[in-house]
Write an enzyme that holds these catalytic residues in place. Structure first.
Site, PDB file in Angstrom:
ATOM      1  N   ASP A  31      72.417 -61.087 -69.439  1.00 14.63           N
ATOM      2  CA  ASP A  31      71.316 -61.795 -68.771  1.00 14.63           C
ATOM      3  C   ASP A  31      70.106 -60.861 -68.725  1.00 14.63           C
ATOM      4  OD1 ASP A  31      71.575 -64.460 -66.635  1.00 14.63           O
ATOM      5  OD2 ASP A  31      69.698 -63.325 -66.686  1.00 14.63           O
ATOM      6  N   ASN A  32      68.919 -61.465 -68.764  1.00 11.26           N
ATOM      7  CA  ASN A  32      67.702 -60.651 -68.619  1.00 11.26           C
ATOM      8  C   ASN A  32      67.015 -60.891 -67.274  1.00 11.26           C
ATOM      9  OD1 ASN A  32      66.661 -63.175 -68.969  1.00 11.26           O
ATOM     10  ND2 ASN A  32      65.144 -62.609 -70.513  1.00 11.26           N
ATOM     11  N   THR A  35      65.416 -65.963 -64.797  1.00 16.06           N
ATOM     12  CA  THR A  35      65.502 -66.891 -63.658  1.00 16.06           C
ATOM     13  C   THR A  35      66.763 -66.653 -62.826  1.00 16.06           C
ATOM     14  OG1 THR A  35      66.567 -68.536 -65.089  1.00 16.06           O
ATOM     15  CG2 THR A  35      64.181 -68.702 -64.817  1.00 16.06           C
ATOM     16  N   SER A  75      69.138 -70.042 -70.302  1.00 17.17           N
ATOM     17  CA  SER A  75      67.925 -70.879 -70.433  1.00 17.17           C
ATOM     18  C   SER A  75      67.424 -71.193 -69.040  1.00 17.17           C
ATOM     19  CB  SER A  75      68.238 -72.208 -71.130  1.00 17.17           C
ATOM     20  OG  SER A  75      67.104 -73.057 -71.057  1.00 17.17           O
ATOM     21  N   TYR A 145      61.585 -77.743 -72.711  1.00 12.99           N
ATOM     22  CA  TYR A 145      63.014 -77.699 -72.377  1.00 12.99           C
ATOM     23  C   TYR A 145      63.800 -78.679 -73.247  1.00 12.99           C
ATOM     24  CZ  TYR A 145      67.207 -77.660 -69.372  1.00 12.99           C
ATOM     25  OH  TYR A 145      68.482 -77.538 -68.877  1.00 12.99           O
ATOM     26  N   LYS A 149      66.496 -77.628 -76.251  1.00 14.11           N
ATOM     27  CA  LYS A 149      67.923 -77.968 -76.222  1.00 14.11           C
ATOM     28  C   LYS A 149      68.314 -78.833 -77.418  1.00 14.11           C
ATOM     29  CE  LYS A 149      69.250 -75.885 -72.478  1.00 14.11           C
ATOM     30  NZ  LYS A 149      70.334 -74.897 -72.454  1.00 14.11           N
ATOM     31  N   TYR A 159      75.583 -74.503 -87.722  1.00 13.88           N
ATOM     32  CA  TYR A 159      76.518 -73.375 -87.839  1.00 13.88           C
ATOM     33  C   TYR A 159      77.957 -73.873 -87.997  1.00 13.88           C
ATOM     34  CZ  TYR A 159      73.705 -69.182 -87.464  1.00 13.88           C
ATOM     35  OH  TYR A 159      72.835 -68.154 -87.738  1.00 13.88           O
TER      36      TYR A 159
HETATM   37  N1  NAD Z   1      72.113 -76.742 -63.313  1.00 10.61           N
HETATM   38  C1  NAD Z   1      71.997 -77.909 -63.903  1.00 10.61           C
HETATM   39  O1  NAD Z   1      71.950 -78.958 -63.227  1.00 10.61           O
HETATM   40  C2  NAD Z   1      71.943 -77.990 -65.409  1.00 10.61           C
HETATM   41  C3  NAD Z   1      71.760 -79.253 -65.984  1.00 10.61           C
HETATM   42  C4  NAD Z   1      71.706 -79.348 -67.365  1.00 10.61           C
HETATM   43  C5  NAD Z   1      71.867 -78.222 -68.159  1.00 10.61           C
HETATM   44  N2  NAD Z   1      72.042 -77.004 -67.570  1.00 10.61           N
HETATM   45  C6  NAD Z   1      72.168 -75.836 -68.463  1.00 10.61           C
HETATM   46  O2  NAD Z   1      73.106 -74.919 -67.952  1.00 10.61           O
HETATM   47  C7  NAD Z   1      72.659 -73.571 -68.218  1.00 10.61           C
HETATM   48  C8  NAD Z   1      72.562 -72.774 -66.941  1.00 10.61           C
HETATM   49  O3  NAD Z   1      71.655 -73.410 -66.054  1.00 10.61           O
HETATM   50  P1  NAD Z   1      71.442 -72.878 -64.563  1.00 10.61           P
HETATM   51  O4  NAD Z   1      71.234 -74.063 -63.699  1.00 10.61           O
HETATM   52  O5  NAD Z   1      72.518 -71.925 -64.229  1.00 10.61           O
HETATM   53  O6  NAD Z   1      70.043 -72.118 -64.718  1.00 10.61           O
HETATM   54  P2  NAD Z   1      69.645 -70.669 -64.170  1.00 10.61           P
HETATM   55  O7  NAD Z   1      68.171 -70.539 -64.372  1.00 10.61           O
HETATM   56  O8  NAD Z   1      70.189 -70.463 -62.799  1.00 10.61           O
HETATM   57  O9  NAD Z   1      70.422 -69.707 -65.155  1.00 10.61           O
HETATM   58  C9  NAD Z   1      69.985 -69.442 -66.461  1.00 10.61           C
HETATM   59  C10 NAD Z   1      70.196 -67.949 -66.721  1.00 10.61           C
HETATM   60  O10 NAD Z   1      69.762 -67.653 -68.045  1.00 10.61           O
HETATM   61  C11 NAD Z   1      69.079 -66.384 -68.005  1.00 10.61           C
HETATM   62  N3  NAD Z   1      68.198 -66.271 -69.159  1.00 10.61           N
HETATM   63  C12 NAD Z   1      67.103 -67.001 -69.462  1.00 10.61           C
HETATM   64  N4  NAD Z   1      66.545 -66.589 -70.589  1.00 10.61           N
HETATM   65  C13 NAD Z   1      67.294 -65.548 -71.042  1.00 10.61           C
HETATM   66  C14 NAD Z   1      67.236 -64.692 -72.167  1.00 10.61           C
HETATM   67  N5  NAD Z   1      66.259 -64.808 -73.079  1.00 10.61           N
HETATM   68  N6  NAD Z   1      68.189 -63.744 -72.314  1.00 10.61           N
HETATM   69  C15 NAD Z   1      69.181 -63.608 -71.410  1.00 10.61           C
HETATM   70  N7  NAD Z   1      69.296 -64.390 -70.317  1.00 10.61           N
HETATM   71  C16 NAD Z   1      68.362 -65.345 -70.135  1.00 10.61           C
HETATM   72  C17 NAD Z   1      68.347 -66.412 -66.674  1.00 10.61           C
HETATM   73  O11 NAD Z   1      67.937 -65.154 -66.213  1.00 10.61           O
HETATM   74  C18 NAD Z   1      69.398 -67.055 -65.772  1.00 10.61           C
HETATM   75  O12 NAD Z   1      70.239 -66.105 -65.185  1.00 10.61           O
HETATM   76  C19 NAD Z   1      71.328 -73.687 -68.945  1.00 10.61           C
HETATM   77  O13 NAD Z   1      71.555 -73.597 -70.338  1.00 10.61           O
HETATM   78  C20 NAD Z   1      70.858 -75.080 -68.569  1.00 10.61           C
HETATM   79  O14 NAD Z   1      70.017 -75.606 -69.559  1.00 10.61           O
HETATM   80  C21 NAD Z   1      72.070 -76.861 -66.216  1.00 10.61           C
END
Ligand code: NAD
Length: 312
Positions: A31-32, A35, A75, A145, A149, A159
């Site tokens: 993770d970076n 968020t 993401s 977004y 995706k 892939y």
């Molecule tokens: N929470 C939901 O309701 C929901 C719904 C649909 C899809 N998703 C998907 O699930 C995944 C996680 O979502 P979440 O709710 O935990 O979001 P979140 O923002 O809490 O977590 C995303 C994580 O990705 C990390 N990140 C972002 N860009 C990065 C990069 N370039 N390199 C390394 N790390 C990076 C962020 O720092 C963060 O820790 C995402 O792919 C999101 O699209 C979530």
């Protein structure tokens, strides 16, 4: 299994790491902190089967040793975050996903992509089935977004088809639970934050747009089953229990015991009017469906936010 998880410090990623460790696996977490937050993984600090690497997955990186599975969860996911980081969102969905796919290919590992119901855009089909191609505005503010995706899904399928990577794609619908950020703009934390502060609760539009909410442990169970499966096409994961945003605001107000009034503000651009997953496919091929009742999930989430407020 040794599993690499990107986005591990986020809301879903951190719960997924917990589940993998509980199943006896070893986790390399990337993770970076764009968020996500270190606090979400603090409890794993002494876990010998858990390793954290601060890494932006859009930049080159390598992982030593064998890897059995790669879960690509990195993401920004909340509208507030991806509107603030539109370019980073497109980069992580495209370049980042490609790097994670390359890792899976190099290690001959399984691959899981966490995609989203946003691939359906403002859907013209209801409830949304996986075979629906969506109704996405490619140049609207949310397109960073949605299209990120959609690209990630296309790259994942490429892939699989070209390189034979054992890919899986989850289309996640609204999920809630502990470790969400109170200020991330998503409906559940936004309402909880306002209710716990006793402030007015803001509903966009007339509040008649519908949403369905899945508790995070249910989602993580579906993700785990999917990652272990042989299904190559997208699978919806979410809770089909649908309610209007206005009903939901009232529900959270009652649960928190708040006396907040509900106020209305203009609907943001391209805000979907209806969202409800058809989960027949997940039920059939994964034997999965949500089991946590909304009230239990909301209670656990309120407890988390209350505890956080006393720590802060
Ligand atoms: N929470 C939901 O309701 C929901 C719904 C649909 C899809 N998703 C998907 O699930 C995944 C996680 O979502 P979440 O709710 O935990 O979001 P979140 O923002 O809490 O977590 C995303 C994580 O990705 C990390 N990140 C972002 N860009 C990065 C990069 N370039 N390199 C390394 N790390 C990076 C962020 O720092 C963060 O820790 C995402 O792919 C999101 O699209 C979530």
């Amino acid at each position: 299994m040794r599993i690499v998880v990107s986005g591990a410090a986020g809301f879903v990623g951190s719960h997924f790491c917990d589940r993998l460790l509980a199943e006896g696996h070893t986790v390399v977490a990337l993770d970076n902190y764009l968020t996500g937050r270190p606090r979400n993984l603090e409890h794993l600090g002494r876990e010998p089967r858990f390793q954290f690497v601060e890494q932006d997955i859009t930049l080159p990186f390598s992982i030593d040793g064998d890897v059995d599975a790669v879960a690509n969860m990195a993401s920004p996911a909340s509208p507030k975050d991806y509107l603030e980081f539109p370019v980073e969102t497109l980069d992580v969905g495209s370049i980042g996903t490609r790097r994670m796919l390359d890792l899976a290919r190099e290690k001959n590992a399984r691959f899981l992509l966490t995609s989203t119901s946003e691939c359906y855009g403002d859907p013209l089909v209801h409830p949304q089935v996986e075979t629906y191609w969506g109704n996405v505005n490619p140049v609207g503010p949310r397109s960073c977004y949605d299209e990120s995706k959609r690209f990630a899904e296309a790259m994942t399928m490429a892939y699989h088809r070209k390189h034979g990577v054992r890919t899986t794609i989850a289309r996640i619908f609204n999920t809630y639970g502990p470790r969400m950020k109170l200020d991330d703009g998503r409906v559940v934390p936004a309402f909880m934050d306002q209710a716990l502060r006793g402030e007015p609760m803001t509903v966009f539009g007339d509040g008649k747009q519908t949403r369905s909410f899945c508790y995070v442990s249910d989602l993580v169970d579906g993700l785990y089953r999917l990652m272990m499966s042989d299904e190559r096409y997208p699978v919806n994961l979410g809770n089909p229990l649908e309610m209007t945003v206005l009903e939901f605001a009232g529900y959270i107000r009652d649960l928190t015991g708040a006396s907040s009034e509900i106020i209305f503000q203009p609907l943001p651009q391209d805000d979907p009017k209806q969202r409800k997953p058809d989960i027949t496919k997940a039920q059939t091929i994964l034997g999965w469906e949500p089991v946590v009742p909304l009230e239990d999930g909301l209670r656990r989430t309120v407890e988390y936010f209350r505890a956080l407020a006393t720590v802060a």
